[in-house]
Enzyme design. Sequence first.
Site, PDB file in Angstrom:
ATOM      1  N   HIS A  70      28.256  30.184 -22.759  1.00 40.24           N
ATOM      2  CA  HIS A  70      29.270  30.426 -23.800  1.00 40.24           C
ATOM      3  C   HIS A  70      30.686  30.317 -23.223  1.00 40.24           C
ATOM      4  CE1 HIS A  70      26.413  32.033 -26.898  1.00 40.24           C
ATOM      5  NE2 HIS A  70      25.720  32.348 -25.832  1.00 40.24           N
ATOM      6  N   ASN A 144      24.371  35.000 -32.500  1.00 42.19           N
ATOM      7  CA  ASN A 144      24.412  33.541 -32.505  1.00 42.19           C
ATOM      8  C   ASN A 144      24.354  33.034 -33.940  1.00 42.19           C
ATOM      9  OD1 ASN A 144      24.526  33.044 -29.756  1.00 42.19           O
ATOM     10  ND2 ASN A 144      22.317  32.780 -29.518  1.00 42.19           N
ATOM     11  N   TYR A 358      25.245  41.729 -19.393  1.00 42.09           N
ATOM     12  CA  TYR A 358      26.631  41.562 -19.853  1.00 42.09           C
ATOM     13  C   TYR A 358      27.589  42.415 -19.031  1.00 42.09           C
ATOM     14  CZ  TYR A 358      24.914  38.811 -23.709  1.00 42.09           C
ATOM     15  OH  TYR A 358      24.320  37.817 -24.440  1.00 42.09           O
TER      16      TYR A 358
HETATM   17 FE1  HDE Z   1      24.014  36.019 -24.005  1.00 39.08          FE
HETATM   18  N1  HDE Z   1      25.155  36.133 -22.326  1.00 39.08           N
HETATM   19  N2  HDE Z   1      22.360  36.370 -22.917  1.00 39.08           N
HETATM   20  N3  HDE Z   1      22.828  35.744 -25.648  1.00 39.08           N
HETATM   21  N4  HDE Z   1      25.611  35.651 -25.109  1.00 39.08           N
HETATM   22  C1  HDE Z   1      26.479  35.946 -22.258  1.00 39.08           C
HETATM   23  O1  HDE Z   1      27.986  37.312 -21.094  1.00 39.08           O
HETATM   24  C2  HDE Z   1      22.351  36.856 -21.665  1.00 39.08           C
HETATM   25  C3  HDE Z   1      21.468  35.854 -25.704  1.00 39.08           C
HETATM   26  C4  HDE Z   1      25.673  35.546 -26.471  1.00 39.08           C
HETATM   27  O2  HDE Z   1      31.997  35.212 -26.642  1.00 39.08           O
HETATM   28  C5  HDE Z   1      27.044  36.291 -20.917  1.00 39.08           C
HETATM   29  O3  HDE Z   1      30.213  37.651 -21.064  1.00 39.08           O
HETATM   30  C6  HDE Z   1      21.002  37.115 -21.257  1.00 39.08           C
HETATM   31  C7  HDE Z   1      21.014  35.967 -27.056  1.00 39.08           C
HETATM   32  C8  HDE Z   1      27.027  35.278 -26.889  1.00 39.08           C
HETATM   33  O4  HDE Z   1      32.170  36.268 -24.725  1.00 39.08           O
HETATM   34  C9  HDE Z   1      25.829  36.799 -20.132  1.00 39.08           C
HETATM   35  C10 HDE Z   1      20.218  36.746 -22.308  1.00 39.08           C
HETATM   36  C11 HDE Z   1      22.143  35.904 -27.824  1.00 39.08           C
HETATM   37  C12 HDE Z   1      27.774  35.251 -25.716  1.00 39.08           C
HETATM   38  C13 HDE Z   1      24.723  36.645 -21.148  1.00 39.08           C
HETATM   39  C14 HDE Z   1      21.080  36.291 -23.357  1.00 39.08           C
HETATM   40  C15 HDE Z   1      23.260  35.758 -26.932  1.00 39.08           C
HETATM   41  C16 HDE Z   1      26.874  35.492 -24.623  1.00 39.08           C
HETATM   42  C17 HDE Z   1      27.832  35.188 -20.273  1.00 39.08           C
HETATM   43  C18 HDE Z   1      18.716  36.748 -22.409  1.00 39.08           C
HETATM   44  C19 HDE Z   1      22.252  35.932 -29.340  1.00 39.08           C
HETATM   45  C20 HDE Z   1      29.254  34.962 -25.578  1.00 39.08           C
HETATM   46  C21 HDE Z   1      29.270  35.647 -20.258  1.00 39.08           C
HETATM   47  C22 HDE Z   1      18.136  37.952 -22.326  1.00 39.08           C
HETATM   48  C23 HDE Z   1      21.759  37.126 -29.950  1.00 39.08           C
HETATM   49  C24 HDE Z   1      30.067  36.210 -25.758  1.00 39.08           C
HETATM   50  C25 HDE Z   1      29.251  36.950 -20.844  1.00 39.08           C
HETATM   51  C26 HDE Z   1      31.538  35.876 -25.709  1.00 39.08           C
HETATM   52  C27 HDE Z   1      27.263  35.578 -23.287  1.00 39.08           C
HETATM   53  C28 HDE Z   1      23.467  37.020 -20.876  1.00 39.08           C
HETATM   54  C29 HDE Z   1      20.586  35.797 -24.574  1.00 39.08           C
HETATM   55  C30 HDE Z   1      24.601  35.648 -27.419  1.00 39.08           C
HETATM   56  C31 HDE Z   1      25.560  36.122 -18.817  1.00 39.08           C
HETATM   57  C32 HDE Z   1      20.585  37.677 -19.925  1.00 39.08           C
HETATM   58  C33 HDE Z   1      19.567  36.165 -27.521  1.00 39.08           C
HETATM   59  C34 HDE Z   1      27.518  35.060 -28.302  1.00 39.08           C
HETATM   60  O5  HDE Z   1      25.988  38.123 -19.767  1.00 39.08           O
END
Ligand code: HDE
Length: 678
Positions: A70, A144, A358
């Site tokens: 993202h 999402n 996060y």
């Molecule tokens: Fe994320 N995800 N994610 N994700 N995600 C990040 O956090 C993570 C997942 C989502 O505009 C990271 O600050 C893991 C689902 C959004 O700043 C990180 C898993 C959904 C955003 C991270 C998921 C999301 C992130 C990268 C699996 C929808 C952007 C930078 C378990 C429900 C937020 C950060 C923004 C961002 C980890 C799966 C949505 C690495 C470990 C499911 C919208 O922490």
Amino acid sequence: MTEDDKQRQLDAHRVDSDGTRYTTDQGVRVDDTDNSLSIGERGPTILEDFHFREKTMRFDHERIPERVVHARGAGAYGQFRVYDDSLAEYTVADFLTDPSQVTPVFVRFSTVAGSRGSADTVRDVRGFATKFYTRQGNYDLVGNNMPVFFIQDAIKFADFVHAVKPEPHNEIPQAQSAHDTLWDFVQLQPETMHMIMWLMSDRAIPRSYRMMQGFGVHTFRLVNAQGKGTFVKFHWRPKLGTHSLVWDEVLRVQGNDPDFNRRDLWENIETGSYPEFELSVQLVPEEDEHKFDFDLLDATKIIPEEEVPLRPVGSMVLNRNPENFFAETEQIAFCTANVVPGIDFTNDPLLQGRNFSYLDTQLIRLGGPNFPQIPINRPVAPVHNDQRDGYHQHMIHQSRTSYSKNSISGGCPMTGVGSGDMEGVFKHYTERVDGNKIRKRSPSFEDHYSQATLFWNSMADWEKRHIVSAFLFELGHVERRSIKEKVVEHLTHVDQDLAAQVAAGLGMPAPSGGTPNHGKSSPALSQADQPHDSIATRKIAILVADASDAGEVEAVRQALTDRGAICEIVAPHEGEAGSLTVDRQVSAASSVLYDAVLLAAGQDLAETGDAVHFVREAFKHGKAIGVLADARPLLEAANLPSDLGVIGPDSASALADQFAQAIAGHRFYDRDVAAFSA
Ligand code: HDE
């Protein structure tokens, strides 16, 4: 604390250089920032030049690590208000139950796979992350634009992201899922199949961040005053309907305007067309946890709306652009673990892992533990605890103690239990959990295909065609035959016809075996069933030339702008075309940046290659084409194969309504454009 409080908090950090004098970071005035300090005019620069060293040191450290996923995004401020207090039966969350509260929010929309500088309009999931600055603390709904995810357990996330990101040896391709490693991951992890269907659908190429749905994805839990839990899924629905681009158009938008979605969000907020989203919930009593044919804790599953209807609870309006991209949009730090009283987690293994990830990622991205003190991340609720020091501490704590319990500071800051005041305290939901310590997926997570089939069955014919084309594009970029074959095999468990069409395109024999289609559908999943009743904020190009009938053009323009559309005059040259002011010259414009086109010039444009191309391309992409009577020669020069969605040639008064209706329909996907080249 209110919306105004958040505003005041941000105001306190705003720095305006209007009327100021240039200084160093130490506040010393600078005489000249164009020439470094040297010995003589042609001599060496000397170390003593503290201004040069400070300026360069700051520049050398301007970048922070981009988000690992993202990375590319755009954000906006807004406000959320719940409609009434009816959720009080289920939750103590103040912002979800008090309609007099206007809760400030910041939303960041994003793509997932691409780097910070990648194009907006790629085939990808879109992030839809909302930070609610509530009176009880910050609540982050990090969702999402698709309601499910690729994997069921957070431990697979690193593998998934490594697979979808550019390949390790040559860092190719950027922001694309069409390559071997992603599809290798998919073929080996059939739990991806439901999400892959969404990714291959038009949901992955939204027309605008303002025209896409948002989903919390996981099943969360609401908790009421008695400590009783209710399962909940969160949904955002855009007021403007859910609309997409078409794939061929997407490829051209990337070059024409890589900032297409970002610019669209920015411009609409600047002009007062504030994006609006309705928040709805699906509520499931805890007693019903096991009544579904899937597991509520499995993030690769939806709860079909036909089984548990959506209940609208409130509305969010985005009404202010950030003032500084880095300070606000880049530095905002979301975390799924940021919850407030009345909202709690479930044991969804994807959610549990996110709660760790996060917080962890912000430490490296924002350089230490004090990132919650950055203005965009600060809650409006007061913050007091004994956590101290660390890099970039902004507070000057006055207390002589930084431990709890203490007697020296009168026991402050006091916990709920310590003070006996439990008002607004977060109390974790009490859940009994027994079990062995194991590494094992629940058998209730095993069905990877039924909901992929449900999605396929729910699609309109044109949506199905787009999905097949997307599979062919993606797999067409995969080099290894064995991977393609295995993906087709998985598709036989989704739908035989889908598998057969993809196999045919890949030159493979019609697959056999597979699973019979269960025949169930969920009409709410189709974009065809989303509202198509507005042309507000749609961009319409009006092709004119010097001889155009300005009266006729103005009449259509008025009819469209009255309905909220944005019209731009496109002509062979800048300046004036007759009495019309030109917004864009035709060779600098591209039809892919518009939703529809009105032809308002005849012979002059019929002889202009760029104009003819413009019209044919708009037709190819399914756009409504209005034709004023005088523009018949241009229409003829464009030589369009059918008239579906081509309104006119006619007078302004005769075509305006019909043209507007056609634009509201968004696209004429049933045009036969297979053999048509623009
Ligand atoms: Fe994320 N995800 N994610 N994700 N995600 C990040 O956090 C993570 C997942 C989502 O505009 C990271 O600050 C893991 C689902 C959004 O700043 C990180 C898993 C959904 C955003 C991270 C998921 C999301 C992130 C990268 C699996 C929808 C952007 C930078 C378990 C429900 C937020 C950060 C923004 C961002 C980890 C799966 C949505 C690495 C470990 C499911 C919208 O922490």
